[in-house]
Scaffold this active site. Structure first.
Site, PDB file in Angstrom:
ATOM      1  CD  GLU A   1      -1.359   7.888   5.536  1.00  0.00           C
ATOM      2  OE1 GLU A   1      -0.235   8.339   5.339  1.00  0.00           O
ATOM      3  OE2 GLU A   1      -1.661   6.691   5.342  1.00  0.00           O
TER       4      GLU A   1
ATOM      5  CG  ASP B   1      -1.873   1.222   1.204  1.00  0.00           C
ATOM      6  OD1 ASP B   1      -2.438   1.495   0.133  1.00  0.00           O
ATOM      7  OD2 ASP B   1      -2.049   1.886   2.236  1.00  0.00           O
ATOM      8  CB  SER B   2       0.303   4.656  -1.239  1.00  0.00           C
ATOM      9  OG  SER B   2      -0.969   4.851  -0.654  1.00  0.00           O
TER      10      SER B   2
ATOM     11  CE1 TYR C   1       2.734   5.966  -3.527  1.00  0.00           C
ATOM     12  CE2 TYR C   1       1.781   4.183  -4.820  1.00  0.00           C
ATOM     13  CZ  TYR C   1       2.858   4.726  -4.142  1.00  0.00           C
ATOM     14  OH  TYR C   1       4.037   4.028  -4.075  1.00  0.00           O
TER      15      TYR C   1
ATOM     16  CB  CYS D   1      -2.990   0.679  -2.592  1.00  0.00           C
ATOM     17  SG  CYS D   1      -2.918   2.420  -3.057  1.00  0.00           S
ATOM     18  CG  ASN D   2      -9.502   0.902  -3.278  1.00  0.00           C
ATOM     19  OD1 ASN D   2     -10.275   0.239  -3.941  1.00  0.00           O
ATOM     20  ND2 ASN D   2      -9.390   0.751  -1.964  1.00  0.00           N
ATOM     21  CB  THR D   3      -4.597   5.224  -5.498  1.00  0.00           C
ATOM     22  OG1 THR D   3      -5.521   5.903  -4.637  1.00  0.00           O
ATOM     23  CG2 THR D   3      -4.088   6.207  -6.524  1.00  0.00           C
TER      24      THR D   3
ATOM     25  CB  CYS E   1      -9.939   4.711   0.325  1.00  0.00           C
ATOM     26  SG  CYS E   1      -8.378   5.200   1.094  1.00  0.00           S
ATOM     27  CB  THR E   2      -7.206  -0.007   2.283  1.00  0.00           C
ATOM     28  OG1 THR E   2      -6.071   0.781   1.885  1.00  0.00           O
ATOM     29  CG2 THR E   2      -7.562  -0.973   1.161  1.00  0.00           C
ATOM     30  CG  HIS E   3      -5.952   5.311   4.512  1.00  0.00           C
ATOM     31  ND1 HIS E   3      -5.375   4.797   3.377  1.00  0.00           N
ATOM     32  CD2 HIS E   3      -4.949   5.891   5.217  1.00  0.00           C
ATOM     33  CE1 HIS E   3      -4.070   5.078   3.396  1.00  0.00           C
ATOM     34  NE2 HIS E   3      -3.786   5.733   4.495  1.00  0.00           N
TER      35      HIS E   3
END
Length: 277
Positions: free
Chosen positions: A160, A12-13, A44, A75-77, A194-196
């Protein structure tokens, strides 16, 4: 890859992929895993396709070099902007025995099972939403489904920076949820693309009518991976089964450890990613 014990790579980013990693490791605890967060270059979401492809490829190649025959882009992006290019351009020519999977297709394959109204919402980063990857991929499996998208550019920075539990997050959660719901009164299922975003679920649910379901991707991707490994014994047999988990970050180790414990619910000790070149 000589003399290295093979692992499943999860990339993941930043930290968000840890929500997917956690689900995968709970579902398939027997395997060895290497998690890589490219925190030095995160997020990202607002980067161009070319940049995301370049960054993702560098990290995927690093995981290959560290003995991962299979890499999950958690990571979706990266899944939206880089996966197809890597699968079509890089793997056949340079890494024919390696596999890279993303998070979009497994979700698209089952999303239609969660809606009665045939109207779903997708909330993601600007990069994921602008790529249109979800409407395109979902249309292959559920052509009649209406997909309403909403980008949430402030959510990843809030998470984040560890502000997702505070009052500051409330404003932006409410703002984006309302913007999405204004697009259709018929939405009965919202995908967090989004995984966040799972870290914001309690706040998201506060802004939603009870009948609207919220889906996060961890469990979906974990089930899809279990199915994949069953169907591809040639990959499954390469992966060591010592239940070992190793974490790397391109960013600051102490910061990564502190954040990772929030996402995983356990303390970890990450190592510094040293570039291949």
């Amino acid at each position: 890859m000589d003399n290295k014990v093979s692992s499943i790579g999860v990339f993941d980013s930043g930290f968000g992929g840890l929500t997917v990693f956690k689900s995968i490791a709970e579902k398939l605890p027997q395997y060895n895993y290497i998690y890589l967060g490219d925190n030095a270059r995160s997020p990202y979401g607002d980067h161009s396709f070319e940049t995301v492809y370049q960054y993702t490829l560098e990290c995927v190649e690093w995981l290959f070099e560290h003995g991962c025959p299979l890499v999950i882009l958690a990571c979706n992006t990266a899944s939206a902007k880089a996966l197809r290019s890597i699968q079509q351009l890089d793997l056949p020519k340079r890494y024919p025995n390696h596999r890279v999977l993303g998070v979009i297709r497994p979700t698209a394959e089952i999303i239609g099972d969660f809606t009665k109204t045939q109207n779903i919402g997708v909330m993601g980063t600007r990069g994921t939403i602008n790529s249109n990857s979800y409407p395109i991929e979902i249309s292959h499996f559920f052509p009649t489904l209406k997909v309403h998208q909403q980008s949430c550019p402030m959510w990843v920075p809030i998470i984040e920076n560890g502000e997702h539990l505070g009052e500051g997050a409330d404003f932006f959660v409410k703002k984006y949820v309302q913007q999405l719901l204004e697009k259709s009164p018929d939405i009965d299922c919202i995908l967090l693309a989004c995984t966040h975003y799972p870290l914001l679920i309690p706040k998201i649910k506060e802004q939603l009518p009870k009948q609207i379901q919220v889906l996060s991707q961890g469990e979906i991707v974990a089930n899809s991976l279990a199915d994949y490994l069953e169907r591809h014994p040639e990959i499954e047999q390469k992966v060591a089964k010592q239940a070992k988990k190793t974490f790397y970050t391109s960013g600051d180790i102490n910061t990564f450890n502190a954040h990772a414990s929030v996402f995983l619910g356990e303390e970890i000790e990450a190592q510094k990613m040293i570039a291949n070149h």
